[in-house]
Design an enzyme around this catalytic site. Structure first.
Site, mmCIF file in Angstrom:
data_model
loop_
_atom_site.group_PDB
_atom_site.id
_atom_site.type_symbol
_atom_site.label_atom_id
_atom_site.label_comp_id
_atom_site.label_asym_id
_atom_site.label_seq_id
_atom_site.Cartn_x
_atom_site.Cartn_y
_atom_site.Cartn_z
ATOM 1 N N CYS A 25 0.920 -1.476 -0.011
ATOM 2 C CA CYS A 25 0.094 0.116 0.039
ATOM 3 C C CYS A 25 0.774 1.197 0.014
ATOM 4 O O CYS A 25 0.207 2.311 -0.306
ATOM 5 C CB CYS A 25 -1.145 -0.018 1.163
ATOM 6 S SG CYS A 25 -2.086 -1.085 0.901
ATOM 7 N N HIS A 69 -11.999 9.059 -10.088
ATOM 8 C CA HIS A 69 -10.715 9.471 -11.037
ATOM 9 C C HIS A 69 -9.853 10.348 -10.443
ATOM 10 O O HIS A 69 -9.294 11.262 -11.427
ATOM 11 C CB HIS A 69 -10.983 9.396 -12.292
ATOM 12 C CG HIS A 69 -11.749 8.275 -13.074
ATOM 13 N ND1 HIS A 69 -13.138 7.656 -12.853
ATOM 14 C CD2 HIS A 69 -10.934 7.275 -13.872
ATOM 15 C CE1 HIS A 69 -12.982 6.553 -13.475
ATOM 16 N NE2 HIS A 69 -12.063 6.280 -13.854
ATOM 17 N N GLU A 107 -12.558 -1.148 -0.474
ATOM 18 C CA GLU A 107 -11.549 -0.928 -1.390
ATOM 19 C C GLU A 107 -11.373 -2.451 -2.342
ATOM 20 O O GLU A 107 -10.954 -2.273 -3.504
ATOM 21 C CB GLU A 107 -10.231 -0.923 -0.764
ATOM 22 C CG GLU A 107 -10.001 0.316 -0.136
ATOM 23 C CD GLU A 107 -8.572 0.544 0.502
ATOM 24 O OE1 GLU A 107 -8.146 1.662 0.741
ATOM 25 O OE2 GLU A 107 -8.021 -0.593 0.674
#
Length: 117
Positions: A25, A69, A107
């Site tokens: 991550c 985005h 996620e």
């Protein structure tokens, strides 16, 4: 208690650079996020709703405009973790709709973080 929920989707990148080198991550990466807002009320309104789902379109517009985005490190204060996003979306939504009880952020299909005061 009556409970309703609505799901929203967006895609974004982030990086948790404070994690140790080599942690997956810590690298720049992205997710297809799912946000679920839950509202609760002991009573229904005059239309028989906790809240009309149509009113929640404002949250969709906010997510689409500010998060979809985007690079989340540029959007959020603090680490761009699912936990922090859940709290952020909860606070944003509850400022508009007092019935907001919790927000969940995913996620991946197998992971969820929830903020419920």
């Amino acid at each position: 208690m009556y409970r309703i929920s609505k799901e929203f989707h967006f895609s974004a990148s982030h990086q948790l650079a404070h994690l140790p080198q080599g942690h997956q991550c810590a690298r720049l990466h992205g997710h297809n996020y799912v946000v679920v807002v839950e509202l609760a009320s002991a009573r229904l309104n005059e239309d028989g709703f906790v809240r009309d789902y149509h009113e929640l379109a404002e949250l969709k517009a906010y997510i689409d405009e500010e998060f979809d985005h985007r690079h989340l490190n540029d959007v959020l204060e603090g680490p761009s973790t699912a936990e922090n996003m859940a709290r952020h979306f909860h606070d944003w939504a509850q400022a508009r709709w007092p019935e907001v009880a919790a927000v969940r952020v995913s996620e991946t299909p197998k992971t969820w973080a929830e903020y419920r005061p």
